[in-house]
Scaffold this motif. Structure first.
Motif, PDB file in Angstrom:
ATOM      1  N   GLU A  60      -6.199   2.795   0.098  1.00  0.00           N
ATOM      2  CA  GLU A  60      -5.043   1.909  -0.074  1.00  0.00           C
ATOM      3  C   GLU A  60      -4.976   0.863   1.035  1.00  0.00           C
ATOM      4  OE1 GLU A  60      -1.983   1.798  -2.353  1.00  0.00           O
ATOM      5  OE2 GLU A  60      -3.804   2.294  -3.456  1.00  0.00           O
ATOM      6  N   GLN A 105      -7.369   8.863   0.135  1.00  0.00           N
ATOM      7  CA  GLN A 105      -6.523   7.951  -0.644  1.00  0.00           C
ATOM      8  C   GLN A 105      -5.860   6.934   0.268  1.00  0.00           C
ATOM      9  OE1 GLN A 105      -3.018   7.741  -0.503  1.00  0.00           O
ATOM     10  NE2 GLN A 105      -2.566   6.553  -2.359  1.00  0.00           N
ATOM     11  N   LYS A 113      -7.616  -1.741   0.464  1.00  0.00           N
ATOM     12  CA  LYS A 113      -7.209  -2.633  -0.615  1.00  0.00           C
ATOM     13  C   LYS A 113      -6.196  -3.657  -0.117  1.00  0.00           C
ATOM     14  CE  LYS A 113      -4.627  -1.059  -4.015  1.00  0.00           C
ATOM     15  NZ  LYS A 113      -4.211  -0.333  -5.261  1.00  0.00           N
ATOM     16  N   ALA A 141       0.846  -1.196   0.000  1.00  0.00           N
ATOM     17  CA  ALA A 141       0.000   0.000   0.000  1.00  0.00           C
ATOM     18  C   ALA A 141       0.877   1.239   0.000  1.00  0.00           C
ATOM     19  CB  ALA A 141      -0.911  -0.004   1.219  1.00  0.00           C
TER      20      ALA A 141
END
Length: 244
Positions: A138, A134, A141, A125
């Motif tokens: 990340e 953002q 994810k 990340a």
């Protein structure tokens, strides 16, 4: 006298370090694009073994103590204190069977041979500290990635490295995000000591003769109150840091 010697050895170290990064950049590219994930992962592990060997020029030694029986068939969230960039190669090498991916600042994702390529292509990340939206995306994810693939994420919750070895208070947001996205992950605390001494004079010259140690603590199940779990993890890590 020791500091004078460190100037000469630091020059030799940086020449070797730079050479290793330049050599392994195309090796990584070939491994990933020609042979896929597993080959790329092996190339990254070997790269970090060589980086550790480069620091041996400075008299650096490493001890990695892991008496825990940590499974490889479930995701891990590896949580550790942060003292320097030289915390990272031993974690990648000694924890290589767990496929560690890192939470890193976005600036490291470009401009550094081998390092930037690995961060961009390995599943790590890259977060923009100036953009919370953002950063959260990340982290989400990465959490989903390790949950789906039984891999590990490495996070330094202090947010920035300690320049004297004394741990900084944990920032809990990123860790909570990943715990939520990877509910089956085990939390693995690691205490790092003496890596800060490599940078005790700043980036140049490097410190000499550091004995960098890593202690892996018993893993903790990602169940129950997140704040309580994180407090327990922080206490374990801090208890193993000798410079506090």
């Amino acid at each position: 006298m020791l500091k004078l010697l460190s100037y000469l050895l630091t020059v030799i170290f940086f020449l070797l370090f730079g050479l290793v990064l330049v050599i392994f950049h195309p090796i990584q590219w070939i491994c990933l694009n020609g042979f896929g994930y597993n080959a790329h992962k092996k190339s990254v592990s070997i790269l970090n073994w060589f980086i550790m060997r480069c620091t041996n020029v400075l008299g650096t030694r490493y001890s990695f103590r892991n008496k825990q029986n940590i499974p490889t068939d479930r995701p891990l969230i590896i949580v550790t204190n942060h003292q320097s960039m030289y915390d990272i190669p031993p974690i990648i090498w000694y924890m290589r069977k767990y496929h560690p991916k890192f939470v890193s600042k976005i600036e490291l994702g470009k401009g550094i041979p081998s390092v930037s390529y690995n961060l961009r292509h390995s599943g790590s990340a890259l977060i923009d500290r100036k953009d919370p939206k953002q950063s959260i995306a990340e982290l989400q994810k990465l959490g989903s990635y390790i949950e789906a693939n039984n891999r590990s994420a490495v996070i330094f919750p202090e947010g920035t490295r300690s320049r004297n070895g004394v741990p900084k208070p944990f920032r809990t947001t990123g860790l909570k995000v990943m715990m939520k996205k990877a509910p089956s992950a085990l939390i693995v605390p690691i205490s790092i000591n003496n890596s800060w001494k490599l940078l005790q004079y700043g980036k140049f010259p490097m410190g000499l003769g550091s004995h960098v140690t890593f202690e892996v603590h018993p893993p903790i199940a990602n169940q129950g109150n997140a704040d309580e779990i994180i407090a327990q993890v922080e206490n374990q890590i801090v208890s193993g840091v000798k410079n506090k």
